[in-house]
Design an enzyme around this catalytic site. Sequence first.
Site, PDB file in Angstrom:
ATOM      1  N   GLU A 200      34.052  47.436  38.479  1.00  0.00           N
ATOM      2  CA  GLU A 200      33.234  46.655  39.394  1.00  0.00           C
ATOM      3  C   GLU A 200      32.691  47.535  40.506  1.00  0.00           C
ATOM      4  OE1 GLU A 200      35.497  43.471  41.041  1.00  0.00           O
ATOM      5  OE2 GLU A 200      35.269  42.174  39.294  1.00  0.00           O
ATOM      6  N   HIS A 235      45.970  46.180  47.447  1.00  0.00           N
ATOM      7  CA  HIS A 235      45.448  44.994  46.752  1.00  0.00           C
ATOM      8  C   HIS A 235      46.448  43.849  46.695  1.00  0.00           C
ATOM      9  CE1 HIS A 235      42.122  47.557  45.641  1.00  0.00           C
ATOM     10  NE2 HIS A 235      42.938  48.395  45.046  1.00  0.00           N
ATOM     11  N   ARG A 297      47.047  28.625  38.210  1.00  0.00           N
ATOM     12  CA  ARG A 297      48.391  28.229  38.620  1.00  0.00           C
ATOM     13  C   ARG A 297      48.371  27.927  40.102  1.00  0.00           C
ATOM     14  NH1 ARG A 297      49.461  32.801  41.475  1.00  0.00           N
ATOM     15  NH2 ARG A 297      48.714  34.781  40.626  1.00  0.00           N
TER      16      ARG A 297
END
Length: 634
Positions: A200, A235, A297
């Site tokens: 990305e 991250h 979830r």
Amino acid sequence: MLKSVLIANRGEIARRVIRTAKRLGVRTVAVYSDADAKALHVREADEAVHIGASPAKESYLRGEKIIAAAKQTGAEAIHPGYGFLSENADFAQAVIDAGLIWIGPKPDSIRAMGLKDAAKKLMAEAGVPTTPGYLGEDQSEERLQKEADAIGYPVLIKAVAGGGGKGMRKVEKKGEFKAALQSAKREAASSFGDDRVLLEMYVQRPRHIEVQVFGDTHGNVVHLFERDCSLQRRHQKVIEEAPAPGMDAATRKAVTDAAVLAARAVNYVGAGTIEFIADASEGLRADRIWFMEMNTRLQVEHPVTEEITGQDLVEWQLRVASGEKLPLKQEELRINGHAIEARLYAENAAAGFLPSTGALKILKLPTLRGDHARVDSAVEQGDEVTPFYDPMIAKIIMHAPTRHEAIANMLREWRDVETWPVKTNAGFIYRCLRDSRFESGDVDTALIASRGDALMATPAPSDAVGAQAAAGFMRAAASPSLGAPSTRGSPWSALHGFRINAAPSARIAMRCAGETITVEGADAHTAWPHHCGDAMIVFDHGDVYEFTLDTGERSADEATAGDGAILSPMPGKIVSVAAKAGARLKKGDPILVLEAMKMEHTLVAPFDGKLTELNAKPGAQVSEGVLLAKLEAE
């Protein structure tokens, strides 16, 4: 409403589900590994079943054992929590095939959103804006290198099946791409059994904005507004909040509309999160936010959404799984105030956030004041943090009318956090909360890295901290019944000028973190340090300081500090070795990569020198403290 539910998870999320289930009159069944035999979630459930050895792959990742436990106990449904098997479509299908109720989205929805490349393609087709990048099937190093060069650096490598920052690497320049790709693939294969990656464009001032969505079996889908999870390191989220600072009405509508569109595209049922990346170079703008991925979830940070909406998302899950409609319509949902969540982890921020394990001999979490704060935890004093699972100790959540008040309240409560000897990120969190950019709402995912040691390094003990330790030694010396330190370091021989029943005039020399600290006298303190063996433990705004009397001797750790010995910081597996014995290395050059707690940790040269010893082979399991390599300065 369901009559019974088995929680296929552990720790604080298992306790969280149990809490709501009990309020609704639903019987709960826990599962546990050897390491969790005495865990709080096991004790709190109505029934508990042992499912295997401590490693997750032998217990919490064994779907057939979990389904057998549900059958054995007569549980109607399985709640997967988050992590482990929560986003495993095959397990979800197996639960359904076994005649049980799966408390989560349909297996097809999990599959559709489970692989990042396929999910991005699907979202693009549905009209949801996506980040520019490469999603191709050709996974050769040559093709990926070529695509990265075309996208331009910095570029982001992301595991196709990833989550939690695993298998993700930022690459600053072309020459670093190959090594980063190999590392990301190894970590992805280890964590997810799938080493494929996508590429990305790396957004220069990225903010992580996510939207809580919920669907039912009657075709209804709503959002419960956004969360900002931009304060991250490697991250992984550190502090989350809702709503997002600086989010105007137009941008909120654009991103929440896109989230609902994404959920409808996969006929979503249950709780889910649509994650977006925003370019915050010019603030939050509707045309600068792109879809990243969907988590099918409940999220770790769901409490901040609960706090601003007044809703119990686990209750919503149980009701939807029971076939009921969503409790509220979109127009009935409102934002009330501001909520912040901070995660207390067993890790050493000053040592690159390496996980810390061991017994929690001291554990004190905030004594919450008022109705707008909560602590979600799964451990208590005396419990052990093991190397087998995620090292989170607790989540502390604060809700207030404004963001400013929420931060102020969190800072006040965070001062009460105490843990020892397990190292935590408590001091680091306190400094993050005090950071001027965070306080103003000027956050992005690079904030922590840009601050460096200002946030990560533990500051030297203040004069007040030193005085508190000295006062503790004097009090112990004057009151043998309290357990004075041993004769070897006794204050009676070290505190010259000390007089019983008179004002203290002692000159006290102590050691802390390898430095000598001298205190001239020690005033009385209302807060006494913890007396542990020969040491005084003092806590200060999340940081912990261990003081011993200075006897002139030096510990083994101090004696070898800076001698170039590279020790294993924790139990783990060596996954690669980058250097050879005899090699001349520069400070920061990689020596080897150690995998522990599902993450890779690169051990580097502490200074320029020659690698005179190397005791590391790929695939080898090592214990904490083992000498892996030695560097000699030249």
